[in-house]
Design a protein around this motif. Sequence first.
Motif, PDB file in Angstrom:
ATOM      1  N   GLN A  15       0.837  -1.190   0.000  1.00 19.33           N
ATOM      2  CA  GLN A  15       0.000   0.000   0.000  1.00 19.33           C
ATOM      3  C   GLN A  15       0.875   1.244   0.000  1.00 19.33           C
ATOM      4  OE1 GLN A  15      -3.301  -0.172  -0.268  1.00 19.33           O
ATOM      5  NE2 GLN A  15      -3.073  -2.396  -0.379  1.00 19.33           N
ATOM      6  N   PRO A  16       0.364   2.383  -0.465  1.00 19.15           N
ATOM      7  CA  PRO A  16       1.154   3.613  -0.440  1.00 19.15           C
ATOM      8  C   PRO A  16       1.501   4.009   0.979  1.00 19.15           C
ATOM      9  CG  PRO A  16      -0.830   3.863  -1.784  1.00 19.15           C
ATOM     10  CD  PRO A  16      -0.959   2.568  -1.073  1.00 19.15           C
ATOM     11  N   GLU A  17       2.706   4.538   1.172  1.00 17.63           N
ATOM     12  CA  GLU A  17       3.079   5.029   2.480  1.00 17.63           C
ATOM     13  C   GLU A  17       2.283   6.285   2.820  1.00 17.63           C
ATOM     14  OE1 GLU A  17       5.052   4.054   0.211  1.00 17.63           O
ATOM     15  OE2 GLU A  17       6.473   2.609   1.042  1.00 17.63           O
ATOM     16  N   THR A  63      11.736   8.226   7.207  1.00 21.51           N
ATOM     17  CA  THR A  63      13.054   7.655   6.963  1.00 21.51           C
ATOM     18  C   THR A  63      13.263   7.572   5.468  1.00 21.51           C
ATOM     19  OG1 THR A  63      12.980   6.321   8.987  1.00 21.51           O
ATOM     20  CG2 THR A  63      14.557   5.658   7.293  1.00 21.51           C
ATOM     21  N   VAL A  64      14.277   8.265   4.982  1.00 19.11           N
ATOM     22  CA  VAL A  64      14.638   8.215   3.566  1.00 19.11           C
ATOM     23  C   VAL A  64      15.887   7.351   3.435  1.00 19.11           C
ATOM     24  CG1 VAL A  64      15.445   9.534   1.575  1.00 19.11           C
ATOM     25  CG2 VAL A  64      13.634  10.456   3.029  1.00 19.11           C
ATOM     26  N   GLY A  65      15.793   6.299   2.626  1.00 21.64           N
ATOM     27  CA  GLY A  65      16.929   5.434   2.382  1.00 21.64           C
ATOM     28  C   GLY A  65      17.727   5.922   1.186  1.00 21.64           C
ATOM     29  N   ARG A 244      10.745   6.185   1.886  1.00 22.97           N
ATOM     30  CA  ARG A 244      11.139   6.521   0.515  1.00 22.97           C
ATOM     31  C   ARG A 244      12.587   6.102   0.320  1.00 22.97           C
ATOM     32  NH1 ARG A 244      11.297  11.887  -1.185  1.00 22.97           N
ATOM     33  NH2 ARG A 244      11.437  12.606   0.972  1.00 22.97           N
ATOM     34  N   VAL A 245      12.932   5.783  -0.930  1.00 20.94           N
ATOM     35  CA  VAL A 245      14.279   5.305  -1.225  1.00 20.94           C
ATOM     36  C   VAL A 245      14.828   6.064  -2.421  1.00 20.94           C
ATOM     37  CG1 VAL A 245      15.699   3.325  -1.893  1.00 20.94           C
ATOM     38  CG2 VAL A 245      13.763   2.999  -0.338  1.00 20.94           C
ATOM     39  N   GLU A 255      17.112   7.643  -9.205  1.00 18.78           N
ATOM     40  CA  GLU A 255      15.711   7.282  -8.974  1.00 18.78           C
ATOM     41  C   GLU A 255      15.362   7.542  -7.522  1.00 18.78           C
ATOM     42  OE1 GLU A 255      12.464   3.748 -10.000  1.00 18.78           O
ATOM     43  OE2 GLU A 255      14.586   3.460 -10.472  1.00 18.78           O
ATOM     44  N   MET A 256      14.127   7.971  -7.279  1.00 15.60           N
ATOM     45  CA  MET A 256      13.613   8.133  -5.918  1.00 15.60           C
ATOM     46  C   MET A 256      12.117   7.921  -5.932  1.00 15.60           C
ATOM     47  SD  MET A 256      14.080  11.209  -3.123  1.00 15.60           S
ATOM     48  CE  MET A 256      15.429  10.435  -2.227  1.00 15.60           C
TER      49      MET A 256
END
Length: 356
Positions: A15-17, A63-65, A244-245, A255-256
């Motif tokens: 599902q969407p965050e 948290t961004v990876g 998000r990554v 890419e993100m």
Amino acid sequence: MSALRDLDATAAAGQPEPAHGEVIYAVRDLRKYFPVRAGFLRREAAQVQAVDDVTFDIHRGETVGLVGESGCGKTTTGRLLLRLIEPTSGSLTFEGRDITRLSFGEMKRLRPRMQIIFQDPYASLNPRLPVGDIIGEGLRNAGVRRHAERERRVADMLERVGLRKYYINRYPHEFSGGQRQRIGIARALVLNPTFIVADEPVSALDVSIQSQVLNLLKDLQEEFALTYLFISHNLQVVQHVSERVGVMYLGKLVEMAPASELYRAPKHPYTQALLSAIPLADPSRRRERIILRGTVPSAINPPSGCRFHTRCPIAQEICSVEEPRFEPKGRSDHLAACHFSDTGVAQELAEKAAIA
């Protein structure tokens, strides 16, 4: 990583965050070039383009990876965000202030708000200092002069990260790798920051200990309302902890996207190749490996156009001439820098690499 509990149920369910509101950190056109000096007079002969034109936002509480091969610029980006090294150009706006314009004194007053957890729990702790002094050093620099107050806050933080109060007088060599990393986490949190750069915080630990530290970081994030930039080369770890990554290649962000979207439908051929290399836990399942040709080019003399075109399986002539824009692909929160990410060949690669 079987011991790692489900840190993000919505991502695991596909599902969407949840959407985030306030942008706590805005990175715009960030560049860092390191000079290469040669000759008797040590004149600048070239530049290593470690980070080149990187732009992204980090929202409060998320948290961004940040992932990619070794040498792609992940760690340099993290250190730039803390101004541990100075950017060549670009802007870094933290909580509404462009920190690249702050003086030394202003930056010193701001530093308690932004901290780092280092990769190596053995090299990052001073072996000559007891744990109390290692964790309390930041408090002393921040103006907490009373020894009793520093000791109280250090002891409290040790308990928060799962260690005993009486460890305060022990030295780093008396602890295991996992315990040392907990000490490093306590050192970062004792100043009550809002933003933390976690630079591969579990890569030097045993797999069984990795899950404990990751769960601890998630618990502390909820308790202290923290925002993380989580840097790692382990895509499985990043999938579990990040909302998000971002994927970096040769100093560029290629890419993100939200984590569930990126792992389900990667758009950039480099991301697709990385995901195809992740081993599957179920031996009955198979994924076709995307093998990249050649080696990573030098950051001193990167390829023209798209930096990935020398290894890309779908590269065309335009890729060597024109640099692709980092722009939305299909949905507004999924960005990629590729001329052919929406073509049939790219979709086939994505299907091979996707993680359901």
